[in-house]
Write an enzyme that holds these catalytic residues in place. Sequence first.
Site, PDB file in Angstrom:
ATOM      1  N   SER B  22       0.836  -1.201   0.000  1.00 13.96           N
ATOM      2  CA  SER B  22       0.000   0.000   0.000  1.00 13.96           C
ATOM      3  C   SER B  22       0.867   1.246   0.000  1.00 13.96           C
ATOM      4  O   SER B  22       1.837   1.333   0.731  1.00 13.96           O
ATOM      5  CB  SER B  22      -0.913   0.008   1.222  1.00 13.96           C
ATOM      6  OG  SER B  22      -0.158   0.194   2.393  1.00 13.96           O
ATOM      7  N   LYS B 213       7.509   4.704   2.056  1.00 14.67           N
ATOM      8  CA  LYS B 213       6.471   5.355   1.265  1.00 14.67           C
ATOM      9  C   LYS B 213       6.023   6.623   1.985  1.00 14.67           C
ATOM     10  O   LYS B 213       5.862   6.617   3.212  1.00 14.67           O
ATOM     11  CB  LYS B 213       5.275   4.413   1.097  1.00 14.67           C
ATOM     12  CG  LYS B 213       5.636   3.131   0.361  1.00 14.67           C
ATOM     13  CD  LYS B 213       5.926   3.392  -1.104  1.00 14.67           C
ATOM     14  CE  LYS B 213       6.189   2.088  -1.853  1.00 14.67           C
ATOM     15  NZ  LYS B 213       6.343   2.324  -3.298  1.00 14.67           N
ATOM     16  N   ASP B 241       9.489   7.610  -1.208  1.00 15.62           N
ATOM     17  CA  ASP B 241       8.789   7.340  -2.468  1.00 15.62           C
ATOM     18  C   ASP B 241       7.366   7.871  -2.363  1.00 15.62           C
ATOM     19  O   ASP B 241       6.589   7.393  -1.532  1.00 15.62           O
ATOM     20  CB  ASP B 241       8.781   5.823  -2.686  1.00 15.62           C
ATOM     21  CG  ASP B 241       8.114   5.404  -3.991  1.00 15.62           C
ATOM     22  OD1 ASP B 241       7.582   6.275  -4.702  1.00 15.62           O
ATOM     23  OD2 ASP B 241       8.133   4.198  -4.294  1.00 15.62           O
ATOM     24  N   ALA B 352      11.646  -2.750  -8.585  1.00 16.10           N
ATOM     25  CA  ALA B 352      11.294  -4.173  -8.508  1.00 16.10           C
ATOM     26  C   ALA B 352      10.177  -4.333  -7.488  1.00 16.10           C
ATOM     27  O   ALA B 352       9.496  -3.362  -7.149  1.00 16.10           O
ATOM     28  CB  ALA B 352      12.511  -5.015  -8.187  1.00 16.10           C
TER      29      ALA B 352
END
Lengths: 432, 432
Positions: B22, B213, B241, B352
């Site tokens: 997620s 994230k 990210d 990846a």
Amino acid sequence: MRIVAVESSDIRFPTSRELDGSDAMNPDPDYSAAYVVLHAEDGTEGHGFTFTIGRGNEVCRAALDALAPLVIGKSVADLGEFGRRLTHDSQFRWLGPEKGVMHLAAAAIVNAAWDLHATTRGVPVWELLASLSPGEIVDLVDWRYLTDALTPAEAVELLTAVAPGRAARIEHLRESGYPAYTTSPGWLGYPDEKVERLCREAVADGFRMIKLKVGADRADDVRRFALARQTVGPDIRIAVDANQRWDVPDAIDWMTHLAPFDPWWIEEPTSPDDVLGHGAIRQALSSAAPGGRAIRVATGEHVANRVVFKQLLQAGAVDVVQLDACRVAGVNENVAILLLAAKFGVPVCPHAGGVGLCELVQHLSFFDYIAVSGSLEDRTIEYVDHLHDHFTDPAVVTNGAYRLPTAPGFSARMLPESRSHYAFPHGAAWRT
Amino acid sequence: MRIVAVESSDIRFPTSRELDGSDAMNPDPDYSAAYVVLHAEDGTEGHGFTFTIGRGNEVCRAALDALAPLVIGKSVADLGEFGRRLTHDSQFRWLGPEKGVMHLAAAAIVNAAWDLHATTRGVPVWELLASLSPGEIVDLVDWRYLTDALTPAEAVELLTAVAPGRAARIEHLRESGYPAYTTSPGWLGYPDEKVERLCREAVADGFRMIKLKVGADRADDVRRFALARQTVGPDIRIAVDANQRWDVPDAIDWMTHLAPFDPWWIEEPTSPDDVLGHGAIRQALSSAAPGGRAIRVATGEHVANRVVFKQLLQAGAVDVVQLDACRVAGVNENVAILLLAAKFGVPVCPHAGGVGLCELVQHLSFFDYIAVSGSLEDRTIEYVDHLHDHFTDPAVVTNGAYRLPTAPGFSARMLPESRSHYAFPHGAAWRT
């Protein structure tokens, strides 16, 4: 009023049997539509499609079927929200985002929703759009990724400044129409005699600009361009279109050879993704035409989305924005592109032709003139005299100008008998 | 040896039932593969797939079926020609060009052709690639739209200069592997205790870099980043990210708030199409980290094709090129991207994770080190400990490094029982 069913179909016209539509990258297009009908609960229909050139139309149809669950049960009352829902699904987004097959399918559905909404209201789409307030127009746009170039507040300001002249501009369109140019003389497959005849006919029909396809063979391009220039004289604009055939250095070199014939613009000189490449070509051709004038750079029919258009404008890479009714996610994203172009002062001259594209884009250009740019200067809509008879409300071009449609909707309903005859692969047209 | 049949399938893992994977844009991914098997006339198989996150996987499968006629009857002896044939079909090209669903499907088929070719030769793909001469490598690339940044002759020169050290670098990889970083601690759905535990485990497992994230909630990002930094100490790199969550001004603002925790790179700060936007963000963050160091800008997993990568490099818009094995048209286009990155001196750190992407990209990074860039400096391959047990030759990561695979092929064959159990929608995993 809610959408209760979504019906998709694969319709293809065997245009590759003639050489109509042949260019340097697309030698054998079969003009096609991945077609969608939205059925509302009261029986009203909204029609839309995305245009393709044959193979892969079935993949677009699969994308329509994949997106259908996102709109079933939904209303078209808030079309901004409707459009954002289609392009922001987190799982579908992986397949783009906002490009390629899924975006082509989103275009078909968003445009069908506009057809449904306008049909229900009993007005053409251009008129529905032109009746919206600046705030309502801005609410149609997905602003994500645009705010470094244009904010919603700036857009409201821009629209408000143009609003006062709306009624007079509608009146002007009713009287004089919207300028068109024709690509009909320019396809690569035609013999010289046909090119010359079609050029003569274009001028006689009132067109002030024609377009020639280039990029397959340089000597051939020089010969055809010279012939066309000689036929139409110095006052008719001649644009050329390479359909992405060149690398950046080739584009500059080839256009330098065509420059003496005074090209108005070079369209799609290279990859539609290459913002910097278009900028380099534009710079190199900025005084290449006779008299040290610029050869303009145009692109758009394959520009994937508003983010790429934003950059083409930010980078000063294009002189002409050629939006396409079905490449980006329909009316909503095209409103964003019209607003961006207005902010940067660049004219929008839509891509059309194919099947049904003339019918759709005219509404966008009418709206642009009435409510966004407020200008016709150097604006013109492509016109190709193909396949119009398959629509219930075909585009009308007389004396070199598109005429305002009055029928409700988006002018993009294909006749039931055409949809059945050209259904792929089992329609009568494909059984022979 | 010719391809006689193409078999496609839709395989989905119900990963959204956990919160693995997620992030700010993808709250509920079901990691999926549109899977293809090329059957050669002697019974040899080539396996490939494109990765998606669920809905729309069936559209990619439709695209595989649409492309199949282009490869049936063809040989894989000349893989450069094989790849160009797939992406240059004039009618399919309309659906991109070279982006979205059709390009994802082309990736699957090109990669499957490499698997077939390497399997036939009895070597892993990295070794097959590393055995090619500079001229043979250059022949794999579709040079269209690249020559303003890199010509085939320059590429041969670049490869020739690096060639002498190939054997020593293979030896180094056999001994030490290729550096990996892990995203496993960083998913948005995890509670703080789990983040802290996974960070500790990552360091204990030998990883020198982790990734978090960010982008959904700023206060939450600050808290989690502080926790991670405190847990791993100052010497472990922490990348962040945003998965395209921000507009350009938001990206700069948000990253300024995260800067005190010393982010190594910000990945996907905005639209993957926004070359100029990445350039503006990179410029604004060029001295934002502690000590006036730069926060690097990384992107790639959604960059549509080599033309966009070319511009990201030309514009100085990225510090890290994150190619993806299945986003662009497979090995061939990734060779082009490796060459461009080498020309501009920018490290490639592949995307990846997902399903099977670790297995594929390792071959590309090994080849990059052996034959293209010749460097490991600031290079690292993403690793996510997900779903590897579904492959016959899973990626092996020990002590923070990918180990050289020895089995023939591309390491990307999914076990027959997994393909059947997770087949969508009728496999056992989806019937519950």
